[in-house]
Design an enzyme around this catalytic site. Structure first.
Site, PDB file in Angstrom:
ATOM      1  N   LYS A  16       0.843  -1.214   0.000  1.00 58.32           N
ATOM      2  CA  LYS A  16       0.000   0.000   0.000  1.00 58.32           C
ATOM      3  C   LYS A  16       0.873   1.257   0.000  1.00 58.32           C
ATOM      4  O   LYS A  16       0.682   2.162  -0.797  1.00 58.32           O
ATOM      5  CB  LYS A  16      -0.913   0.042   1.245  1.00 58.32           C
ATOM      6  CG  LYS A  16      -1.817  -1.161   1.397  1.00 58.32           C
ATOM      7  CD  LYS A  16      -2.694  -1.046   2.627  1.00 58.32           C
ATOM      8  CE  LYS A  16      -1.949  -1.135   3.956  1.00 58.32           C
ATOM      9  NZ  LYS A  16      -1.307  -2.434   4.210  1.00 58.32           N
ATOM     10  N   ARG A  91      -9.868   0.974   8.035  1.00 58.00           N
ATOM     11  CA  ARG A  91      -9.492  -0.410   8.334  1.00 58.00           C
ATOM     12  C   ARG A  91     -10.595  -1.153   9.076  1.00 58.00           C
ATOM     13  O   ARG A  91     -10.405  -2.320   9.429  1.00 58.00           O
ATOM     14  CB  ARG A  91      -8.269  -0.403   9.240  1.00 58.00           C
ATOM     15  CG  ARG A  91      -6.959  -0.578   8.526  1.00 58.00           C
ATOM     16  CD  ARG A  91      -5.915  -0.292   9.560  1.00 58.00           C
ATOM     17  NE  ARG A  91      -4.780  -1.110   9.454  1.00 58.00           N
ATOM     18  CZ  ARG A  91      -3.629  -0.677   8.926  1.00 58.00           C
ATOM     19  NH1 ARG A  91      -3.549   0.502   8.387  1.00 58.00           N
ATOM     20  NH2 ARG A  91      -2.594  -1.451   8.942  1.00 58.00           N
ATOM     21  N   ARG A 130      11.740  -5.269   5.073  1.00 56.44           N
ATOM     22  CA  ARG A 130      11.518  -3.839   4.787  1.00 56.44           C
ATOM     23  C   ARG A 130      12.510  -2.944   5.532  1.00 56.44           C
ATOM     24  O   ARG A 130      12.791  -3.152   6.711  1.00 56.44           O
ATOM     25  CB  ARG A 130      10.096  -3.439   5.197  1.00 56.44           C
ATOM     26  CG  ARG A 130       9.892  -1.922   5.112  1.00 56.44           C
ATOM     27  CD  ARG A 130       8.473  -1.494   5.204  1.00 56.44           C
ATOM     28  NE  ARG A 130       7.764  -2.100   6.311  1.00 56.44           N
ATOM     29  CZ  ARG A 130       6.451  -2.106   6.424  1.00 56.44           C
ATOM     30  NH1 ARG A 130       5.714  -1.555   5.487  1.00 56.44           N
ATOM     31  NH2 ARG A 130       5.875  -2.675   7.461  1.00 56.44           N
ATOM     32  N   ARG A 163      11.251  -1.303  11.134  1.00 57.12           N
ATOM     33  CA  ARG A 163      10.113  -0.965  11.980  1.00 57.12           C
ATOM     34  C   ARG A 163       9.950  -1.933  13.144  1.00 57.12           C
ATOM     35  O   ARG A 163      10.061  -3.147  12.968  1.00 57.12           O
ATOM     36  CB  ARG A 163       8.830  -0.970  11.130  1.00 57.12           C
ATOM     37  CG  ARG A 163       8.365   0.426  10.788  1.00 57.12           C
ATOM     38  CD  ARG A 163       7.268   0.443   9.787  1.00 57.12           C
ATOM     39  NE  ARG A 163       6.071  -0.286  10.181  1.00 57.12           N
ATOM     40  CZ  ARG A 163       4.979  -0.312   9.453  1.00 57.12           C
ATOM     41  NH1 ARG A 163       4.924   0.346   8.312  1.00 57.12           N
ATOM     42  NH2 ARG A 163       3.919  -0.998   9.851  1.00 57.12           N
ATOM     43  N   ARG A 174      -0.798  -8.743  13.236  1.00 59.55           N
ATOM     44  CA  ARG A 174      -1.290  -7.739  12.284  1.00 59.55           C
ATOM     45  C   ARG A 174      -2.086  -8.407  11.161  1.00 59.55           C
ATOM     46  O   ARG A 174      -3.115  -7.891  10.733  1.00 59.55           O
ATOM     47  CB  ARG A 174      -0.114  -6.947  11.690  1.00 59.55           C
ATOM     48  CG  ARG A 174       0.478  -5.952  12.682  1.00 59.55           C
ATOM     49  CD  ARG A 174       1.880  -5.522  12.310  1.00 59.55           C
ATOM     50  NE  ARG A 174       1.983  -4.871  11.030  1.00 59.55           N
ATOM     51  CZ  ARG A 174       3.128  -4.732  10.346  1.00 59.55           C
ATOM     52  NH1 ARG A 174       4.255  -5.187  10.854  1.00 59.55           N
ATOM     53  NH2 ARG A 174       3.133  -4.126   9.193  1.00 59.55           N
TER      54      ARG A 174
HETATM   55  P1  AP5 Z   1       4.881  -1.545   1.903  1.00 60.60           P
HETATM   56  O1  AP5 Z   1       4.523  -0.764   0.674  1.00 60.60           O
HETATM   57  O2  AP5 Z   1       5.586  -0.840   2.999  1.00 60.60           O
HETATM   58  O3  AP5 Z   1       3.579  -2.336   2.428  1.00 60.60           O
HETATM   59  P2  AP5 Z   1       2.279  -1.825   3.164  1.00 60.60           P
HETATM   60  O4  AP5 Z   1       1.117  -2.517   2.575  1.00 60.60           O
HETATM   61  O5  AP5 Z   1       2.248  -0.320   3.209  1.00 60.60           O
HETATM   62  O6  AP5 Z   1       2.569  -2.452   4.588  1.00 60.60           O
HETATM   63  P3  AP5 Z   1       2.452  -1.866   6.057  1.00 60.60           P
HETATM   64  O7  AP5 Z   1       3.206  -2.832   6.935  1.00 60.60           O
HETATM   65  O8  AP5 Z   1       2.902  -0.431   6.126  1.00 60.60           O
HETATM   66  O9  AP5 Z   1       0.980  -1.973   6.311  1.00 60.60           O
HETATM   67  P4  AP5 Z   1       0.315  -2.046   7.662  1.00 60.60           P
HETATM   68  O10 AP5 Z   1      -1.065  -1.892   7.224  1.00 60.60           O
HETATM   69  O11 AP5 Z   1       0.585  -3.221   8.497  1.00 60.60           O
HETATM   70  O12 AP5 Z   1       1.028  -0.865   8.486  1.00 60.60           O
HETATM   71  P5  AP5 Z   1       0.614   0.628   8.808  1.00 60.60           P
HETATM   72  O13 AP5 Z   1       1.833   1.435   8.869  1.00 60.60           O
HETATM   73  O14 AP5 Z   1      -0.499   1.081   7.940  1.00 60.60           O
HETATM   74  O15 AP5 Z   1       5.757  -2.792   1.427  1.00 60.60           O
HETATM   75  C1  AP5 Z   1       6.240  -3.734   2.365  1.00 60.60           C
HETATM   76  C2  AP5 Z   1       7.598  -4.282   1.874  1.00 60.60           C
HETATM   77  O16 AP5 Z   1       7.401  -5.000   0.651  1.00 60.60           O
HETATM   78  C3  AP5 Z   1       8.636  -3.179   1.548  1.00 60.60           C
HETATM   79  O17 AP5 Z   1       9.906  -3.644   1.907  1.00 60.60           O
HETATM   80  C4  AP5 Z   1       8.536  -3.016   0.017  1.00 60.60           C
HETATM   81  O18 AP5 Z   1       9.753  -2.598  -0.550  1.00 60.60           O
HETATM   82  C5  AP5 Z   1       8.159  -4.429  -0.413  1.00 60.60           C
HETATM   83  N1  AP5 Z   1       7.296  -4.447  -1.607  1.00 60.60           N
HETATM   84  C6  AP5 Z   1       6.202  -3.653  -1.840  1.00 60.60           C
HETATM   85  N2  AP5 Z   1       5.632  -3.975  -3.023  1.00 60.60           N
HETATM   86  C7  AP5 Z   1       6.373  -4.995  -3.528  1.00 60.60           C
HETATM   87  C8  AP5 Z   1       6.288  -5.780  -4.730  1.00 60.60           C
HETATM   88  N3  AP5 Z   1       5.317  -5.553  -5.634  1.00 60.60           N
HETATM   89  N4  AP5 Z   1       7.196  -6.767  -4.935  1.00 60.60           N
HETATM   90  C9  AP5 Z   1       8.192  -6.991  -4.007  1.00 60.60           C
HETATM   91  N5  AP5 Z   1       8.333  -6.287  -2.859  1.00 60.60           N
HETATM   92  C10 AP5 Z   1       7.433  -5.301  -2.624  1.00 60.60           C
HETATM   93  O19 AP5 Z   1      -0.001   0.450  10.265  1.00 60.60           O
HETATM   94  C11 AP5 Z   1       0.805   0.114  11.360  1.00 60.60           C
HETATM   95  C12 AP5 Z   1      -0.034   0.053  12.627  1.00 60.60           C
HETATM   96  O20 AP5 Z   1      -0.640   1.344  12.876  1.00 60.60           O
HETATM   97  C13 AP5 Z   1      -1.211  -0.920  12.583  1.00 60.60           C
HETATM   98  O21 AP5 Z   1      -0.828  -2.224  12.933  1.00 60.60           O
HETATM   99  C14 AP5 Z   1      -2.150  -0.283  13.636  1.00 60.60           C
HETATM  100  O22 AP5 Z   1      -1.730  -0.561  14.944  1.00 60.60           O
HETATM  101  C15 AP5 Z   1      -1.961   1.208  13.381  1.00 60.60           C
HETATM  102  N6  AP5 Z   1      -2.899   1.744  12.386  1.00 60.60           N
HETATM  103  C16 AP5 Z   1      -2.587   2.309  11.189  1.00 60.60           C
HETATM  104  N7  AP5 Z   1      -3.694   2.678  10.534  1.00 60.60           N
HETATM  105  C17 AP5 Z   1      -4.740   2.341  11.309  1.00 60.60           C
HETATM  106  C18 AP5 Z   1      -6.150   2.449  11.170  1.00 60.60           C
HETATM  107  N8  AP5 Z   1      -6.722   2.973  10.075  1.00 60.60           N
HETATM  108  N9  AP5 Z   1      -6.926   1.985  12.190  1.00 60.60           N
HETATM  109  C19 AP5 Z   1      -6.391   1.478  13.314  1.00 60.60           C
HETATM  110  N10 AP5 Z   1      -5.066   1.329  13.504  1.00 60.60           N
HETATM  111  C20 AP5 Z   1      -4.238   1.762  12.512  1.00 60.60           C
END
Ligand code: AP5
Length: 218
Positions: A16, A91, A130, A163, A174
């Site tokens: 994402k 979410r 990552r 992270r 997660r």
């Molecule tokens: P990346 O693009 O970073 O993936 P992502 O989908 O953004 O993953 P996240 O871990 O950031 O999502 P998340 O939803 O768990 O975390 P968030 O920060 O939102 O890619 C991941 C890796 O893969 C990278 O190394 C990249 O290079 C690689 N990659 C990407 N695309 C690729 C491809 N096509 N091929 C190969 N490699 C690839 O949330 C964190 C925490 O915050 C949550 O757990 C929760 O506690 C809280 N939180 C955030 N938002 C909310 C909400 N709306 N409601 C409640 N709690 C929330």
């Protein structure tokens, strides 16, 4: 691109953030990442950040009222006037209903939702591999997209960070939270006719190209 709000849905590690960053650059609209905002608040040790930190470290969602408040404040800023990307929000169904009310109140139409689907056995490697630049936020992966020099950003020489929630146990939590609370949004948005499914198993550049083509016509 007609939709005022673009939503990126997908499991942790689906890509994402990687794709939202490219689309934000291409269409010159801001990327609003609730995860990034919460991590920054935790780093600065604000009351909000300290409260959210425990949930994040446990791999649980932060309460709806907290994240809805963050989003409301962020999208009220001037740079969001002509549209924005929501990365990792909504979410839960409660958060999705909040988006609906918010867009209605602004006289905007429905969001466009991009659901990035990835084989589940890839997620662990993507997340444990990552690394993110501490300066510009560029995202790398030690297995799939390594920097030229280990630990250093190619673009600005910034230190690459790992992270705290990218450890196996927290990743498992997660992914469970995603299945339990977030995946129902796929049907929620499909029923509204605004869901676009994206094959997230392809190379990041190919995915971005397909998204730009789709959004330029949508
Ligand atoms: P990346 O693009 O970073 O993936 P992502 O989908 O953004 O993953 P996240 O871990 O950031 O999502 P998340 O939803 O768990 O975390 P968030 O920060 O939102 O890619 C991941 C890796 O893969 C990278 O190394 C990249 O290079 C690689 N990659 C990407 N695309 C690729 C491809 N096509 N091929 C190969 N490699 C690839 O949330 C964190 C925490 O915050 C949550 O757990 C929760 O506690 C809280 N939180 C955030 N938002 C909310 C909400 N709306 N409601 C409640 N709690 C929330």
């Amino acid at each position: 691109m007609r939709a005022h709000a673009l939503i990126f849905l997908g499991a942790p590690g689906a890509g994402k953030g990687t794709q939202a960053r490219e689309i934000a650059r291409h269409f010159a609209i801001p990327q609003v990442s609730t995860g990034d905002i919460l991590r920054e608040a935790a780093r600065k040790q604000t009351p909000l950040g300290l409260a959210a930190k425990a949930n994040m470290e446990a791999g649980e969602l932060v309460p709806d009222e907290v994240v809805c408040g963050i989003v409301e404040e962020r999208i009220g800023e001037p740079d969001c006037q002509n549209g924005f990307i929501l990365d990792g929000f909504p979410r839960t169904i409660v958060q999705a209903q909040f988006v609906e009310r918010m867009l209605q109140a602004k006289g905007r139409g429905r969001p466009q939702v991009l659901d990035i689907e990835v084989d589940e056995d890839l997620l662990l490697k993507r997340l444990t591999g990552r690394r993110t630049c501490s300066v510009c936020g560029e995202i790398y992966n030690v297995y799939f997209n390594p920097p030229k020099v280990e630990g250093i950003c190619d673009k600005d020489g910034g230190k690459l960070l790992y992270r705290a929630d990218d450890n196996e146990e927290t990743i498992r939590q997660r992914v469970q939270a995603y299945h339990r609370q977030t995946s129902p949004l796929i049907e929620f948005y499909r029923a509204q006719g605004v869901l676009h499914e994206v094959d997230g198993n392809k190379e990041p550049e190919a995915i971005a190209k397909g998204l730009v083509e789709f959004l330029s016509q949508a």
